[in-house]
Design a protein around this motif. Sequence first.
Motif, PDB file in Angstrom:
ATOM      1  N   ARG A  83       0.849  -1.189   0.000  1.00 51.73           N
ATOM      2  CA  ARG A  83       0.000   0.000   0.000  1.00 51.73           C
ATOM      3  C   ARG A  83       0.885   1.240   0.000  1.00 51.73           C
ATOM      4  N   GLY A  84       0.408   2.261  -0.678  1.00 60.47           N
ATOM      5  CA  GLY A  84       1.133   3.523  -0.698  1.00 60.47           C
ATOM      6  C   GLY A  84       1.787   3.774  -2.041  1.00 60.47           C
ATOM      7  N   ALA A  85       1.653   4.971  -2.531  1.00 61.49           N
ATOM      8  CA  ALA A  85       2.223   5.340  -3.831  1.00 61.49           C
ATOM      9  C   ALA A  85       3.702   5.694  -3.679  1.00 61.49           C
ATOM     10  N   TYR A  86       4.416   5.638  -4.784  1.00 72.00           N
ATOM     11  CA  TYR A  86       5.796   6.095  -4.812  1.00 72.00           C
ATOM     12  C   TYR A  86       6.035   6.818  -6.130  1.00 72.00           C
ATOM     13  N   TYR A 113      16.871  13.901  -4.646  1.00 63.40           N
ATOM     14  CA  TYR A 113      15.752  14.027  -3.708  1.00 63.40           C
ATOM     15  C   TYR A 113      16.056  13.304  -2.409  1.00 63.40           C
ATOM     16  N   HIS A 114      15.288  13.636  -1.371  1.00 65.87           N
ATOM     17  CA  HIS A 114      15.416  12.919  -0.106  1.00 65.87           C
ATOM     18  C   HIS A 114      15.066  11.459  -0.317  1.00 65.87           C
ATOM     19  N   ARG A 115      15.687  10.614   0.436  1.00 69.21           N
ATOM     20  CA  ARG A 115      15.430   9.181   0.327  1.00 69.21           C
ATOM     21  C   ARG A 115      14.281   8.811   1.261  1.00 69.21           C
ATOM     22  N   TRP A 116      13.100   9.063   0.780  1.00 67.90           N
ATOM     23  CA  TRP A 116      11.873   8.736   1.500  1.00 67.90           C
ATOM     24  C   TRP A 116      11.229   7.544   0.815  1.00 67.90           C
ATOM     25  N   PRO A 117      10.374   6.789   1.522  1.00 65.60           N
ATOM     26  CA  PRO A 117       9.706   5.634   0.905  1.00 65.60           C
ATOM     27  C   PRO A 117       8.825   6.015  -0.288  1.00 65.60           C
ATOM     28  N   SER A 118       8.438   7.266  -0.376  1.00 68.43           N
ATOM     29  CA  SER A 118       7.588   7.692  -1.502  1.00 68.43           C
ATOM     30  C   SER A 118       8.399   8.198  -2.689  1.00 68.43           C
ATOM     31  N   SER A 136      14.825   6.539   6.033  1.00 70.88           N
ATOM     32  CA  SER A 136      15.876   5.994   5.185  1.00 70.88           C
ATOM     33  C   SER A 136      15.761   4.472   5.086  1.00 70.88           C
ATOM     34  N   GLN A 137      15.467   3.831   6.192  1.00 68.96           N
ATOM     35  CA  GLN A 137      15.321   2.377   6.183  1.00 68.96           C
ATOM     36  C   GLN A 137      14.088   1.953   5.383  1.00 68.96           C
ATOM     37  N   GLN A 138      13.003   2.703   5.500  1.00 69.19           N
ATOM     38  CA  GLN A 138      11.800   2.406   4.716  1.00 69.19           C
ATOM     39  C   GLN A 138      12.084   2.590   3.222  1.00 69.19           C
ATOM     40  N   PHE A 139      12.820   3.656   2.896  1.00 70.24           N
ATOM     41  CA  PHE A 139      13.204   3.903   1.495  1.00 70.24           C
ATOM     42  C   PHE A 139      13.998   2.720   0.950  1.00 70.24           C
ATOM     43  N   ALA A 140      15.028   2.298   1.688  1.00 71.76           N
ATOM     44  CA  ALA A 140      15.882   1.198   1.242  1.00 71.76           C
ATOM     45  C   ALA A 140      15.070  -0.083   1.076  1.00 71.76           C
ATOM     46  N   GLY A 141      14.138  -0.324   1.993  1.00 71.75           N
ATOM     47  CA  GLY A 141      13.292  -1.505   1.912  1.00 71.75           C
ATOM     48  C   GLY A 141      12.392  -1.484   0.686  1.00 71.75           C
ATOM     49  N   ARG A 142      11.752  -0.337   0.424  1.00 77.64           N
ATOM     50  CA  ARG A 142      10.852  -0.247  -0.735  1.00 77.64           C
ATOM     51  C   ARG A 142      11.642  -0.377  -2.030  1.00 77.64           C
ATOM     52  N   ARG A 143      12.786   0.285  -2.126  1.00 74.77           N
ATOM     53  CA  ARG A 143      13.576   0.215  -3.360  1.00 74.77           C
ATOM     54  C   ARG A 143      14.051  -1.223  -3.595  1.00 74.77           C
ATOM     55  N   LEU A 158      23.349  11.889  -9.611  1.00 77.26           N
ATOM     56  CA  LEU A 158      23.702  12.776  -8.515  1.00 77.26           C
ATOM     57  C   LEU A 158      23.805  11.986  -7.219  1.00 77.26           C
ATOM     58  N   ASP A 159      24.569  12.505  -6.284  1.00 75.63           N
ATOM     59  CA  ASP A 159      24.744  11.795  -5.021  1.00 75.63           C
ATOM     60  C   ASP A 159      23.481  11.790  -4.175  1.00 75.63           C
ATOM     61  N   GLY A 160      22.812  12.910  -4.064  1.00 72.80           N
ATOM     62  CA  GLY A 160      21.555  12.946  -3.323  1.00 72.80           C
ATOM     63  C   GLY A 160      21.747  12.924  -1.818  1.00 72.80           C
ATOM     64  N   HIS A 161      20.655  13.125  -1.151  1.00 77.72           N
ATOM     65  CA  HIS A 161      20.619  13.211   0.308  1.00 77.72           C
ATOM     66  C   HIS A 161      20.503  11.812   0.895  1.00 77.72           C
ATOM     67  N   THR A 162      21.312  11.506   1.857  1.00 80.98           N
ATOM     68  CA  THR A 162      21.174  10.231   2.551  1.00 80.98           C
ATOM     69  C   THR A 162      21.088  10.490   4.044  1.00 80.98           C
ATOM     70  N   THR A 163      20.317   9.664   4.717  1.00 87.16           N
ATOM     71  CA  THR A 163      20.125   9.874   6.156  1.00 87.16           C
ATOM     72  C   THR A 163      20.581   8.665   6.961  1.00 87.16           C
TER      73      THR A 163
END
Length: 165
Positions: free
Chosen positions: A17-20, A27-32, A141-148, A124-129
């Motif tokens: 569930r949830g759009a991305y 961009y920020h590394r968010w799950p979306s 950041s962990q949610q982002f990595a999991g979704r990707r 680009l390198d981008g923002h990492t948290t």
Amino acid sequence: EVSWQYYDEDGRVKKERGAYLICDNGYHRWPSTICPYVNADSASREGYFSTNIESVRKDVECTFGILKKRWRMLNNGFYYRNIATCEKIFVTCCCLNNFLLDLMERTNVRVGRGAPIEDDGIWLDGHTTFHSSDISELALSQQFAGRRSLLVKHLEVFRQRGAIQ
């Protein structure tokens, strides 16, 4: 609240569930926001995912670029602030663009696709948290990595099995 299906690593169909949104690494590394991997080997599944996501994103960016060149008001900004009015203007420009495309002679020229070229200014390198002390940023950041990672696994199984029925 969007629901979508994907293949897990074992090839089973799962639901999420949830759009991305696909984006570049600025961009920020968010799950979306899902971006490609930096310096991924093009022969790996992460590299294939990165190449695939870049090609889709570039197609969208090129289309917006064409629309902005053709319709000055899309490039210079709207004079209107009502979102419904802005939506009607944008959709009208898209419809007119499609009408013009239907009138133009079509060709079979395709833009080349392939592995990213080092130092091409796109990756680009981008923002990492991951190294942040802020617990909420670390969780994002962990949610982002999991979704990707989930999407990478899905694309690999999708290549082998085809679309989910």
